[in-house]
Design an enzyme around this catalytic site. Sequence first.
Site, mmCIF file in Angstrom:
data_model
loop_
_atom_site.group_PDB
_atom_site.id
_atom_site.type_symbol
_atom_site.label_atom_id
_atom_site.label_comp_id
_atom_site.label_asym_id
_atom_site.label_seq_id
_atom_site.Cartn_x
_atom_site.Cartn_y
_atom_site.Cartn_z
ATOM 1 N N SER A 1 0.842 -10.158 -0.509
ATOM 2 C CA SER A 1 0.580 -8.713 -0.564
ATOM 3 C C SER A 1 0.780 -7.992 0.757
ATOM 4 C CB SER A 1 -0.849 -8.456 -1.072
ATOM 5 O OG SER A 1 -1.795 -9.126 -0.251
ATOM 6 N N LYS B 1 0.798 -1.229 0.000
ATOM 7 C CA LYS B 1 0.000 0.000 0.000
ATOM 8 C C LYS B 1 0.833 1.283 0.000
ATOM 9 C CE LYS B 1 -4.411 -1.336 0.200
ATOM 10 N NZ LYS B 1 -5.439 -0.864 -0.754
#
Length: 398
Positions: free
Chosen positions: A301, A51
Amino acid sequence: MLGLADVEAARDILAGTAVRTPVVESRWLSDLTGQQVHLKCENLQRTGSFKLRGAFVRIARLSARERAAGVVAASAGNHAQGVALAAQQLGIPATVFMPEGAPIPKERATRAYGAEVVFAGRYFDDALREALAYADRTGATFIHPFDHPDVVVGQGTVGLEMLDQVPDAATILVPAGGGGLVAGVALAVKAVRPGVRVVAVQAEGASAIAPSLDAGAPVRLDSMSTMADGIAVGRPGEVPLALIREHVDDVVSVSEESLSQALLSLVERAKMVVEPAGAAAVAALVDRPDAYQGPVVALLSGGNIDPLLLGKVIRHGLASAGRFLNLAVSLPDVPGALNGLLTEIAASQANIRTIGHDRTSSSLRLDEVEVRIECETRGTEHAEALIARLRDLGYKVL
């Protein structure tokens, strides 16, 4: 229209900020699938997830006037940390609205990066509503977690790295929630190597991309239920969805059991701590080991998992893999009956964790007792063999 040049420009912006995370070969997944499998470890990125990439690119491109007014975001954790660190690096004030149930480690990390954290409501939508109201009230720029071109191309830099690190990759598996990550990765990958297959992986309990593609526009799910909070998004973004339609080859979903087993396997076999969303790509491989042409790159992720949740998920994964066996056995209520049962369990090499008794069940006769035993086994075959052995000996396994 976004293209390769936009992703390459984002890569330049991120130089010196985002870490070029490693790719490691996974021997156990390679053995399972019969293909060479690599893990792209964005769980080792700064802030613990991808992110940071999109948040930094978005904030870095703000004007001087926008920077002075600060930024605001809504997030349960990973996006919050990305925004907080990006704003700190660029000297911009940041406010993050979180739902009240946000994981404690993510909240503390967000504060540690210098952002002001405000709790608002029980759900992400409550926090989002308050963040947008704050932006209107103060003039702060709202930093969307996935539905903005700058965010998408920032996440797309992961795709460029994967192609550079595994130049012969044939399939790339990417966890997907709102779609910003898989859209950016697919945009970059298809521009450089159109023949690479890109697959989006969603949680079954929060799979909004497939129905949105069918409808031709973002569709909001009526409800969601998944442990994978990082991809628990009820409506994909318009910007990502258009790119997914153009560049992503397939969208698959994985169950909660698959997520927990994948997370457990990553801890045991790869020595990688990931959050449930971060294990989604590996869960897809475990579910369908023959479905993907290799070499395969599975994207981890994120690694921001609450230790309490990690413990629960590991226990769930052990149970799903047959490593925990819960037995309920009806015994004669006489001296020595329990000892005989425990002797048989010990002889099978199962380890007893807990024992409980019930003499009040309506299904029991007056001279019976129900014994509940939790055992550790070596797996499903061992557990099934133990149950069969007990039944062969005449025990009533309920």
